[in-house]
Design a protein around this motif. Structure first.
Motif, PDB file in Angstrom:
ATOM      1  N   ALA A  10      33.982  39.267  33.283  1.00 46.61           N
ATOM      2  CA  ALA A  10      34.570  39.098  31.856  1.00 46.61           C
ATOM      3  C   ALA A  10      35.562  38.015  31.704  1.00 46.61           C
ATOM      4  CB  ALA A  10      34.940  40.822  32.075  1.00 46.61           C
ATOM      5  N   SER A  11      36.524  38.525  30.378  1.00 44.25           N
ATOM      6  CA  SER A  11      37.131  37.483  29.905  1.00 44.25           C
ATOM      7  C   SER A  11      38.796  37.827  29.886  1.00 44.25           C
ATOM      8  CB  SER A  11      36.680  36.876  28.682  1.00 44.25           C
ATOM      9  OG  SER A  11      36.704  37.594  27.674  1.00 44.25           O
ATOM     10  N   LYS A  44      39.879  32.375  31.300  1.00 43.13           N
ATOM     11  CA  LYS A  44      40.651  33.602  31.531  1.00 43.13           C
ATOM     12  C   LYS A  44      40.001  35.255  32.416  1.00 43.13           C
ATOM     13  CE  LYS A  44      42.736  35.550  27.666  1.00 43.13           C
ATOM     14  NZ  LYS A  44      42.744  36.554  27.234  1.00 43.13           N
ATOM     15  N   MET A  47      36.323  35.743  35.023  1.00 45.03           N
ATOM     16  CA  MET A  47      35.977  34.382  35.160  1.00 45.03           C
ATOM     17  C   MET A  47      37.125  33.922  35.572  1.00 45.03           C
ATOM     18  SD  MET A  47      34.121  32.964  31.888  1.00 45.03           S
ATOM     19  CE  MET A  47      34.509  34.026  30.457  1.00 45.03           C
ATOM     20  N   TRP A  74      39.090  27.180  26.071  1.00 48.00           N
ATOM     21  CA  TRP A  74      38.912  28.756  26.271  1.00 48.00           C
ATOM     22  C   TRP A  74      38.391  28.041  27.736  1.00 48.00           C
ATOM     23  CZ3 TRP A  74      36.245  32.715  23.591  1.00 48.00           C
ATOM     24  CH2 TRP A  74      37.596  33.704  22.298  1.00 48.00           C
ATOM     25  N   CYS A 109      31.310  43.077  26.260  1.00 43.72           N
ATOM     26  CA  CYS A 109      29.667  43.348  25.683  1.00 43.72           C
ATOM     27  C   CYS A 109      29.208  41.854  26.019  1.00 43.72           C
ATOM     28  CB  CYS A 109      30.447  43.301  24.064  1.00 43.72           C
ATOM     29  SG  CYS A 109      31.851  42.441  23.425  1.00 43.72           S
TER      30      CYS A 109
END
Ligand code: AMP
Length: 193
Positions: A10-11, A44, A47, A74, A109
């Motif tokens: 996940a981020s 972030k 990850m 990112w 998601c």
């Protein structure tokens, strides 16, 4: 022999510390076992923690990220090996291309979408490697229950339970990969219910 694993993660930076601890432990486990990690390349959330841990333990890690995410910076800044793709779907294709296994950590998601896509590809015999659902503290219980519902209501077959394996602890993940049932291209013959 496990050389390379893909980790879906996940981020979000806002999740409980236990999720970061697990991502860190998995990074260390892979690095210490000379297993290269492929991930989404994010700087972030889980990850980032996974990548930090792999690098801290002198392991190998590659990020695969669409260009539009690089444009908004990112990407993880310390990861040197990067592949930038045009689209999200190209990224998903490369994430699973040459890997020995998929590991899904808890996520949102994006993680769910990646996990469901690779499960679907395996059902069709287009992806044959182990898929490990890391069910930390029952995080994935609702999804696993949903799959049971799919099987119960004949949207999927009982054989499809063998597509994924569930690991409850980080230290069980590599064993789950090794013990995953073999799967072959003939899966297409029982993809339909
Ligand atoms: P999720 O599990 O919903 O956090 O999804 C992870 C997916 O979202 C991955 O495809 C990420 O690359 C992407 N993503 C969303 N927000 C970010 C962000 N701020 N930094 C990096 N990746 C992100």
């Amino acid at each position: 022999m496990i050389n390379k694993v893909t980790v879906y993660c996940a981020s979000s930076d806002k999740v409980a510390p236990k999720y970061f601890d697990a991502a860190e432990a998995l990074g260390k486990l892979c690095a210490n076992n000379d297993i290269e990690v492929i991930f989404g390349g994010g700087g972030k959330g889980l990850m980032a923690k996974l990548a930090d841990s792999v690098l801290q333990h002198e392991g190998q890690i590659t990020g695969i990220m669409p260009k539009f995410m690089k444009e908004v910076e990112w990407q993880h800044k310390e990861v040197k090996n990067f592949i930038f793709t045009e689209t999200m779907s190209e990224r998903k294709t490369l994430l699973i291309k040459d890997t020995d296994a998929i590991i899904a950590l808890p996520g949102g998601c994006g993680t769910l979408e990646e996990l469901l896509e690779v499960i679907t590809l395996k059902r069709l015999g287009k992806f044959l490697k182990p898929i490990i659902v890391f069910n930390q503290d029952g995080f994935y219980d609702p999804l696993l229950k949903m799959f049971e519902n799919c099987i119960q209501e004949s949207f999927m077959r009982p054989e499809h339970r063998q597509i994924w394996s569930v690991a409850n602890k980080v230290e069980d993940i590599l064993i789950s990969i090794e013990n995953a049932p073999l799967w072959d291209q003939n899966a297409i013959n029982f993809a339909a219910v």
